[in-house]
Design an enzyme around this catalytic site. Structure first.
Site, PDB file in Angstrom:
ATOM      1  N   ASP A 170      -4.524 -15.138-102.330  1.00 50.93           N
ATOM      2  CA  ASP A 170      -3.308 -14.384-102.634  1.00 50.93           C
ATOM      3  C   ASP A 170      -2.135 -15.336-102.815  1.00 50.93           C
ATOM      4  O   ASP A 170      -2.057 -16.379-102.145  1.00 50.93           O
ATOM      5  CB  ASP A 170      -2.947 -13.460-101.456  1.00 50.93           C
ATOM      6  CG  ASP A 170      -3.522 -12.061-101.591  1.00 50.93           C
ATOM      7  OD1 ASP A 170      -4.327 -11.804-102.504  1.00 50.93           O
ATOM      8  OD2 ASP A 170      -3.155 -11.209-100.754  1.00 50.93           O
ATOM      9  N   ASP A 178      -3.346  -6.735-108.262  1.00 46.93           N
ATOM     10  CA  ASP A 178      -4.580  -6.978-107.502  1.00 46.93           C
ATOM     11  C   ASP A 178      -5.714  -6.233-108.192  1.00 46.93           C
ATOM     12  O   ASP A 178      -5.807  -5.011-108.086  1.00 46.93           O
ATOM     13  CB  ASP A 178      -4.395  -6.485-106.072  1.00 46.93           C
ATOM     14  CG  ASP A 178      -5.610  -6.802-105.191  1.00 46.93           C
ATOM     15  OD1 ASP A 178      -6.663  -7.198-105.718  1.00 46.93           O
ATOM     16  OD2 ASP A 178      -5.494  -6.631-103.969  1.00 46.93           O
ATOM     17  N   TYR A 211       0.596  -9.740 -92.502  1.00 47.50           N
ATOM     18  CA  TYR A 211      -0.127  -9.040 -93.580  1.00 47.50           C
ATOM     19  C   TYR A 211      -1.625  -9.053 -93.323  1.00 47.50           C
ATOM     20  O   TYR A 211      -2.291  -8.015 -93.381  1.00 47.50           O
ATOM     21  CB  TYR A 211       0.189  -9.692 -94.936  1.00 47.50           C
ATOM     22  CG  TYR A 211      -0.681  -9.183 -96.054  1.00 47.50           C
ATOM     23  CD1 TYR A 211      -0.467  -7.927 -96.624  1.00 47.50           C
ATOM     24  CD2 TYR A 211      -1.743  -9.948 -96.538  1.00 47.50           C
ATOM     25  CE1 TYR A 211      -1.276  -7.450 -97.637  1.00 47.50           C
ATOM     26  CE2 TYR A 211      -2.554  -9.482 -97.557  1.00 47.50           C
ATOM     27  CZ  TYR A 211      -2.317  -8.235 -98.103  1.00 47.50           C
ATOM     28  OH  TYR A 211      -3.129  -7.760 -99.106  1.00 47.50           O
ATOM     29  N   ASP A 224     -13.868 -13.139-100.328  1.00 50.38           N
ATOM     30  CA  ASP A 224     -12.855 -14.164-100.088  1.00 50.38           C
ATOM     31  C   ASP A 224     -11.878 -14.131-101.256  1.00 50.38           C
ATOM     32  O   ASP A 224     -12.289 -14.217-102.420  1.00 50.38           O
ATOM     33  CB  ASP A 224     -13.496 -15.552-100.003  1.00 50.38           C
ATOM     34  CG  ASP A 224     -14.136 -15.805 -98.653  1.00 50.38           C
ATOM     35  OD1 ASP A 224     -14.628 -14.842 -98.042  1.00 50.38           O
ATOM     36  OD2 ASP A 224     -14.152 -16.967 -98.228  1.00 50.38           O
TER      37      ASP A 224
END
Lengths: 121, 121
Positions: B96, B38, B14, B93
């Site tokens: 996830d 997101d 990913y 930064d």
């Protein structure tokens, strides 16, 4: 949903309490009915008393130092990388994900780490 | 639940694909019915086509470089800190959190960041 600043203070309080206090004080940072999974994939614990027992078992009377390394706050939730040193013997870097109630009490925690992340000092 | 090594490879794929490829290739890494948030607290998107449209909008034709900084794998899930540079103009930064199916396709993603984490280069 609590604000970003409230969430930041709650995470800083959690990491500081890991470093200088015992299980009962850590458990006080959680909501009465909090859900707790440490590590992710292990048992899911529910409620402040189960959480207190976890920290009592994990930390006992060992010295603990803790350091917050990277914190991200988003939509009232937090994801953060922190470092624990326990008993002067081991170090582990963990990524935690937490949710909070409006008072800043932790309502859920998921801790991401595996045994291979444990470093002997 | 996929094994830790499978999850690590999926995360590395990913992050690498963010850095060198376009929206369609990124979307291919997700399961057909994946759930996507997101940033956390924003819209929840469902399905590979919605995810492709997100990356098309977020990245477009800009140059993107990406770097995996800290990865933790636990119970078949992953939490990781990575760095994106987009268009040579901004750096962010992000932390996830992902779940995966047994084939290593991403079934859910939550991205933790807020506008204050965006750094102008």
């Amino acid at each position: 949903v609590p604000g970003n600043e409230e969430v930041k203070r709650a995470v800083e309080r959690y990491v500081a309490t890991l470093g200088d206090d015992r299980a009962a004080s850590i458990a006080e940072l959680f909501a009465e009915d909090a859900v707790f999974e440490d590590p992710v994939g292990g048992d899911v614990r529910r409620g402040r008393e189960a959480i207190r027992a976890f920290y009592e078992s994990a930390l006992g009377n060992q010295s603990v130092s803790s350091e917050l390394i990277t914190l991200r706050v988003s939509g009232g939730e937090a994801a953060f990388h922190f470092r624990l040193e326990v008993g002067g013997r081991i170090r582990i870097d963990i990524i935690d994900v937490m949710r909070f109630d409006d008072a800043g009490a932790i309502t859920s925690m998921k801790a991401y780490w595996s045994p291979e992340d444990i470093v002997a000092l």
